[in-house]
Design a protein around this motif. Structure first.
Motif, PDB file in Angstrom:
ATOM      1  N   ASP A 194      -1.537   7.999   0.817  1.00 13.61           N
ATOM      2  CA  ASP A 194      -0.156   8.275   1.812  1.00 13.61           C
ATOM      3  C   ASP A 194      -0.065   6.754   1.143  1.00 13.61           C
ATOM      4  N   GLU A 195      -0.383   5.391   1.145  1.00 14.66           N
ATOM      5  CA  GLU A 195      -0.072   4.602  -0.083  1.00 14.66           C
ATOM      6  C   GLU A 195       1.008   5.165  -0.760  1.00 14.66           C
ATOM      7  N   LEU A 196       0.180   5.657  -1.770  1.00 18.49           N
ATOM      8  CA  LEU A 196       0.735   6.364  -2.693  1.00 18.49           C
ATOM      9  C   LEU A 196       2.651   6.360  -2.498  1.00 18.49           C
ATOM     10  N   LYS A 197       2.669   8.053  -1.475  1.00 23.08           N
ATOM     11  CA  LYS A 197       3.428   7.897  -1.502  1.00 23.08           C
ATOM     12  C   LYS A 197       4.841   7.416  -0.597  1.00 23.08           C
ATOM     13  N   ARG A 198       4.477   6.047   0.315  1.00 18.66           N
ATOM     14  CA  ARG A 198       5.346   5.346   0.599  1.00 18.66           C
ATOM     15  C   ARG A 198       5.638   4.384  -0.670  1.00 18.66           C
ATOM     16  N   GLY A 199       4.310   4.258  -1.840  1.00 20.33           N
ATOM     17  CA  GLY A 199       4.627   3.819  -2.496  1.00 20.33           C
ATOM     18  C   GLY A 199       6.116   4.077  -4.220  1.00 20.33           C
ATOM     19  N   LEU A 200       6.036   5.354  -3.753  1.00 24.69           N
ATOM     20  CA  LEU A 200       6.662   6.129  -4.504  1.00 24.69           C
ATOM     21  C   LEU A 200       8.138   6.543  -3.953  1.00 24.69           C
ATOM     22  N   THR A 201       8.113   6.166  -2.678  1.00 28.60           N
ATOM     23  CA  THR A 201       9.470   5.978  -1.381  1.00 28.60           C
ATOM     24  C   THR A 201      10.101   4.881  -2.266  1.00 28.60           C
ATOM     25  N   GLN A 202       9.646   3.695  -2.319  1.00 28.27           N
ATOM     26  CA  GLN A 202       9.932   2.430  -2.277  1.00 28.27           C
ATOM     27  C   GLN A 202      10.125   2.361  -3.884  1.00 28.27           C
ATOM     28  N   VAL A 203      10.072   2.942  -4.647  1.00 32.31           N
ATOM     29  CA  VAL A 203       9.963   3.199  -6.671  1.00 32.31           C
ATOM     30  C   VAL A 203      11.693   4.045  -6.572  1.00 32.31           C
ATOM     31  N   ASP A 263      11.433   1.242   8.720  1.00 33.42           N
ATOM     32  CA  ASP A 263      10.702   1.816   7.076  1.00 33.42           C
ATOM     33  C   ASP A 263      11.016   0.419   6.425  1.00 33.42           C
ATOM     34  N   LEU A 264      12.057  -0.223   6.595  1.00 37.81           N
ATOM     35  CA  LEU A 264      12.064  -1.403   5.615  1.00 37.81           C
ATOM     36  C   LEU A 264      11.114  -2.856   5.932  1.00 37.81           C
ATOM     37  N   ILE A 265      10.990  -2.991   7.450  1.00 34.03           N
ATOM     38  CA  ILE A 265      10.452  -3.288   8.032  1.00 34.03           C
ATOM     39  C   ILE A 265       8.946  -3.267   7.763  1.00 34.03           C
ATOM     40  N   GLN A 266       8.149  -1.829   7.457  1.00 31.68           N
ATOM     41  CA  GLN A 266       7.023  -1.495   7.474  1.00 31.68           C
ATOM     42  C   GLN A 266       6.434  -1.733   5.881  1.00 31.68           C
ATOM     43  N   VAL A 267       7.252  -1.722   5.117  1.00 35.12           N
ATOM     44  CA  VAL A 267       7.111  -2.902   3.636  1.00 35.12           C
ATOM     45  C   VAL A 267       6.172  -3.865   3.939  1.00 35.12           C
ATOM     46  N   LEU A 268       6.764  -4.747   4.634  1.00 30.10           N
ATOM     47  CA  LEU A 268       6.297  -6.481   4.881  1.00 30.10           C
ATOM     48  C   LEU A 268       5.530  -6.299   5.786  1.00 30.10           C
ATOM     49  N   ARG A 274       2.308  -4.090  -3.212  1.00 29.53           N
ATOM     50  CA  ARG A 274       2.074  -3.011  -3.873  1.00 29.53           C
ATOM     51  C   ARG A 274       3.739  -2.278  -4.469  1.00 29.53           C
ATOM     52  N   PHE A 275       3.605  -1.357  -5.377  1.00 29.97           N
ATOM     53  CA  PHE A 275       4.965  -1.313  -6.117  1.00 29.97           C
ATOM     54  C   PHE A 275       6.036  -1.751  -5.351  1.00 29.97           C
ATOM     55  N   ALA A 276       6.280  -2.781  -6.048  1.00 29.13           N
ATOM     56  CA  ALA A 276       7.483  -3.519  -6.123  1.00 29.13           C
ATOM     57  C   ALA A 276       8.388  -3.649  -4.545  1.00 29.13           C
ATOM     58  N   GLY A 277       6.838  -3.765  -3.646  1.00 32.70           N
ATOM     59  CA  GLY A 277       7.547  -4.164  -2.353  1.00 32.70           C
ATOM     60  C   GLY A 277       8.795  -5.062  -1.748  1.00 32.70           C
TER      61      GLY A 277
END
Length: 223
Positions: free
Chosen positions: A58-67, A119-124, A187-190
């Motif tokens: 799940d973390e990897l998928k969120r990271g791919l979204t951010q990238v 989605d943006l707030i989830q990064v925070l 992480r993932f340049a969030g």
């Protein structure tokens, strides 16, 4: 990519291709993990290991979204859908997170990209999990008098140091903030990806401090 020195758009296109390629094996792993989680596994350690794999995926998928956001902005595109929408539904969905307090008021929260505000707030919130775990996290939102909305995430972690409040959101600054509590590296340049996405919508993202608590402030404009 051209024979000349690569441009930001070239790098963005390459990042986008890498994200696309990585999504395929991630999806395959996810499907198999879901299948195995439905199978009766008597060994509790094996079940726990499988749950750990699911969380990591799940973390990897969120990271791919951010990238992916970063790739699109480097390529000169909007990172997210720019149509005006009420941010409230996407922010309310965050309320299922344990330890999170939502203060959204009663006014309409319509802004460009409002449907993606959550989605943006989830990064925070992920950043708070990393740097302020165990503290109260508050999400506040209000309509701006001039139009659009402002959303703040307040947590009890170390605030971003004033000297690092620009570096924390830049590609070049990531080496500078990583490993520093006051740098709030994501992480993932969030933080980099979230600011790039916000700016592609005409908004902004910045770090601040309130009574010793860390504050991130997202602004999204009116139509």
């Amino acid at each position: 990519m051209s024979d000349d020195a690569p441009t930001a758009a070239d790098y963005g296109h390459l990042l986008g291709l890498l994200v696309h390629d990585l999504r395929n094996p991630a999806a395959t792993v996810g499907a198999n993990v879901d299948f195995l989680r439905e199978v009766e596994i008597p060994d509790p350690d094996a079940r726990e290991a499988l749950d750990d794999v699911a969380l990591a995926l799940d973390e990897l998928k969120r990271g791919l979204t951010q990238v992916g956001w970063l790739a699109r902005t480097l390529g000169g595109e909007r990172a997210l859908a720019a149509s005006p929408a009420d941010a409230r539904p996407s922010l309310e969905r965050l309320g299922t997170k344990r330890g999170l307090t939502l203060r959204l008021g009663d006014a309409a929260l319509v802004a460009v990209g409002g449907a993606s505000a959550g989605d943006l707030i989830q990064v925070l919130l992920d950043n708070a999990d990393r740097h302020a775990r165990g503290t109260e996290v508050v999400v506040e939102a209000e309509a701006r008098p001039e139009g659009g909305v402002v959303v703040r995430v307040v947590d009890g972690g170390v605030p971003v140091a004033p000297a690092l409040r620009d570096a924390a959101f830049t590609i070049a600054g990531q080496a500078q903030v990583k490993g520093k509590a006051e740098g709030r590296y994501g992480r993932f340049a969030g933080l980099v990806a979230a600011r790039a996405a916000a700016e592609s919508l005409g908004g902004s993202l910045r770090a601040d401090e309130r009574d010793g608590r860390c504050v991130f402030e997202l602004t999204l404009p009116s139509a």
